[in-house]
Design an enzyme around this catalytic site. Structure first.
Site, PDB file in Angstrom:
ATOM      1  CE  LYS A 182      -3.400   2.873   0.818  1.00 57.55           C
ATOM      2  NZ  LYS A 182      -2.620   4.086   0.821  1.00 57.55           N
ATOM      3  CD  GLU A 258      12.860   4.668   8.446  1.00 58.58           C
ATOM      4  OE1 GLU A 258      13.056   5.506   9.262  1.00 58.58           O
ATOM      5  OE2 GLU A 258      12.624   4.803   7.121  1.00 58.58           O
ATOM      6  CB  CYS A 292      13.022   9.550   8.172  1.00 57.30           C
ATOM      7  SG  CYS A 292      13.780   8.173   7.245  1.00 57.30           S
ATOM      8  CD  GLU A 391      10.712  13.386  10.601  1.00 58.67           C
ATOM      9  OE1 GLU A 391      11.577  12.512   9.869  1.00 58.67           O
ATOM     10  OE2 GLU A 391       9.536  12.582  11.064  1.00 58.67           O
TER      11      GLU A 391
END
Length: 487
Positions: A182, A258, A292, A391
Site C-alpha cells: 500500500k 521505520e 527521515c 520533525e
C-alpha cells in the site's frame, strides 16, 4: 507522460482498475501540473489483494523454492534497469526528486540492491544443525530452520518511494513471503509502474505481489488489522507508527517500523569548520529535507557559532531551491501544498519561540506555481524549542552552540528520536563521539552508511527493527526448532 495516462492496481497477477472504477490524480509538485491518474483502490480491492497473497503463500511453492525466487528477483532488477529512464522521469516529476538523487538512493541504488538480496537468499544458511545432545536423557538431534513469515503488509511513504518500496519487497520476496504493498497516495505511479513491470516482465507468480494504490488512508489500517496478514512493515511518521503498532496488537502480528528523526550534525572544535558546515547545508536540504535520516540540527562550537552561522547560511543561499529536472539542483519542491503549509507553520513557530532566520524563512521569489520553501537556517533557539525537537520534513535547519564533546553528545541524545547522526572532527575524537550517540546510523567525516548490506533503523521513537542488510532480511523470517530422536 500525458495527462490522460492511467495506472492500474496489481491484484492476483492481473493489472486491473479498482472495484469502484475510480481514479485519482497525481501532481507534479514543482509545477502543480496533473501528470495523470492512478486507480483508486477500495476496501474490496484490499480484501482481494490480501486473499491473493494468502493463497499464493499457502498453496504454491513460492516460499520453498529459493532458486525460483532468486531468478525472479534478478528478472525484476533487470526489467527495472531496462526501464530506468522512464522511471527516472516519473520520479523527478511525481516525487519532485532532484535528478542527481535518481542516480543514487531515489532509483538506481535500490534497483541494484535487488541483486544483493537475491545473492543473500542464494547463499543463506536456511537450516543449521545443532548436533546431537541428550536433554532430559533423551538422545536427540536438533536443527534450526529459518522460514518465511507469511503474508507481509507493506505500507510506504512518498519521499523515497522506490528505495522504500524495494527495501521492503526485495528482502520479503527473497525470504519467501508474499506481499501486499500500500504506497502513499502522493506518489502512486512509482508503485503502479513497479506493478506493471512485475506483471509483464517477470515470472513472479500471481498473488505473490499485490499493489493497491488508493487515496484512502483507511486501506492501510485494513491491511494492518486483517488476521490473514502475518507481518506489517511500515515507514512513516512516529505518530502513525504508534497507531500501526496498536492496531496490529489485536492479532498479535509482527510489526517493524521505520519512523521519524531529528538527527544531529555535530561539528567538533578541531573540525574544518567551513567544510563541515558546507556539507551540513548540502546534506540537510537535499530533496528539500524530505528524509527521515537527514541531519537537521547542526551543533557547532560556541566560540565559533557566528562564523558557523555565516558559512552555513551562505551555503544554503547559494544552493537555493530549483527545478528538480536540472542536474545542478539539490533542493527541489516539497511534495504538496499540505506539506508546504505544515512547514510554514513551523517557521512561524520558530519566530514565536525566539528564533530568527539567517537565511530563507519563506517561499522563494518567482515561483508562483509548485510547492516551494526556501532553504532556511534558524538561529537563536535552544534544544527545548519545538522547532528544534520535532520533525519538520522540509529544507529547514536549526543551528545551536555546544560547549565541547560531552555537551554535544548530551544535546544530540536529548531527543525522542534516534535514527541517524553525523560527526565531523579529528578521526579518534569523532569516532569516540559517534560511539556515544543513541542512534541507528552515524556518519563520521562524511562516511556513507547507506548500502544494501548495512542495516538501517533507529533507537527510541525512531522505530523498531531494521531494514536492509542481513538483519533486515531476517525481519521477514520465522525460526523453527526441529528435534528428532536418535538411537
Amino acid at each position: 507522460m500525458s495527462r490522460t495516462t492511467d495506472r492500474l492496481l496489481l491484484l492476483d497477477g492481473r493489472l486491473t482498475p479498482g472495484a469502484g472504477g475510480g481514479a485519482f490524480e497525481t501532481i507534479d509538485p514543482a509545477t502543480e501540473e496533473v501528470l495523470g491518474t492512478a486507480a483508486d483502490g477500495t476496501p474490496e480491492d484490499m480484501d482481494r489483494a490480501i486473499g491473493a497473497a494468502r493463497r499464493a503463500f499457502d498453496e504454491t511453492s513460492w516460499s520453498s523454492d529459493t532458486a525460483f525466487r532468486v531468478r525472479c528477483l534478478r528478472q525484476l532488477r533487470e526489467a527495472m534497469r531496462r526501464r530506468s529512464e522512464e522511471l527516472r522521469e516519473i520520479t523527478i516529476r511525481e516525487v519532485g526528486a532532484p535528478r542527481f538523487l535518481t542516480f543514487g538512493g531515489q532509483l538506481d541504488a535500490p534497483v541494484d540492491d535487488l541483486g544483493w538480496f537475491a545473492e543473500l537468499a542464494e547463499s543463506y544458511e536456511w537450516e543449521r544443525d545443532l548436533g546431537r545432545a541428550e536433554p532430559m536423557g533423551m538422545p536427540t538431534r536438533r536443527r534450526i530452520r529459518r522460514e518465511a513469515a507469511g503474508v507481509v503488509g507493506a505500507i510506504t511513504p512518498w519521499n523515497f518511494p522506490h528505495q522504500i518500496n524495494l527495501a521492503k519487497l526485495g528482502p520479503a520476496l527473497a525470504a519467501g513471503n508474499t506481499v501486499v504493498l500500500k504506497p502513499a497516495p502522493d506518489t502512486p505511479w512509482c508503485a503502479a509502474v513497479l506493478g506493471e513491470i512485475i506483471a509483464e516482465e517477470t515470472d513472479i507468480p500471481p498473488g505473490v505481489v499485490n499493489i493497491v494504490t488508493s487515496s484512502d488512508h483507511a486501506l492501510g489500517a485494513q491491511l494492518v488489522e486483517d488476521p490473514r496478514v502475518d507481518l506489517v512493515t511500515f515507514t512513516g511518521s512516529t505518530a502513525t507508527g504508534r497507531t500501526v503498532m496498536a492496531s496490529a496488537a489485536a492479532t498479535l502480528k509482527r510489526v517493524f517500523l521505520e519512523l521519524g528523526g531529528k538527527s544531529a550534525f555535530i561539528v567538533l572544535d578541531d573540525a574544518d569548520l567551513k567544510a563541515a558546515c558546507s556539507y551540513a547545508a548540502f546534506s540537510g536540504i537535499a530533496h528539500a529535507g524530505q528524509g527521515c535520516a537527514i541531519t537537521t540540527r547542526i551543533l557547532v562550537p560556541r566560540d565559533r557559532y557566528d562564523e558557523a552561522v555565516e558559512i552555513t547560511a551562505r551555503s544554503l543561499s547559494r544552493l537555493g531551491a530549483g527545478d528538480p529536472s536540472d542536474d545542478r539542483t539539490i533542493c527541489g519542491p516539497v511534495i504538496s501544498a499540505r506539506q508546504r503549509d505544515r512547514i510554514e507553520g513551523y517557521l512561524r513557530l520558530a519566530v514565536e519561540e525566539g528564533g530568527s532566520f539567517a537565511c530563507g524563512g519563506g517561499r522563494p521569489e518567482g515561483r508562483d506555481k509548485g510547492f516551494w520553501i526556501e532553504p532556511t537556517l534558524i538561529t537563536g533557539l535552544t534544544n527545548d524549542a519545538r522547532t528544534a525537537r520535532e520533525e519538520i520534513f522540509g529544507p529547514v535547519l536549526v543551528i545551536m552552540p555546544h560547549d565541547g564533546d560531552d555537551d554535544a553528545v548530551r544535546i544530540a541524545n536529548d531527543s525522542p528520536y534516534g535514527l541517524s547522526g553525523a560527526v565531523h572532527g579529528s578521526a579518534d575524537r569523532a569516532r569516540a563521539v559517534a560511539a556515544r550517540l543513541r542512534t541507528g546510523t552515524v556518519s563520521v567525516n562524511g562516511g556513507v552508511w547507506y548500502s544494501a548490506d548495512v542495516p538501517f533503523g533507529g533507537y527510541k521513537q525512531s522505530g523498531i527493527g531494521r531494514e536492509m542488510g542481513v538483519a533486515g532480511f531476517e525481519e521477514y523470517l520465522e525460526t523453527k526448532a526441529i528435534a528428532e530422536i536418535t538411537t
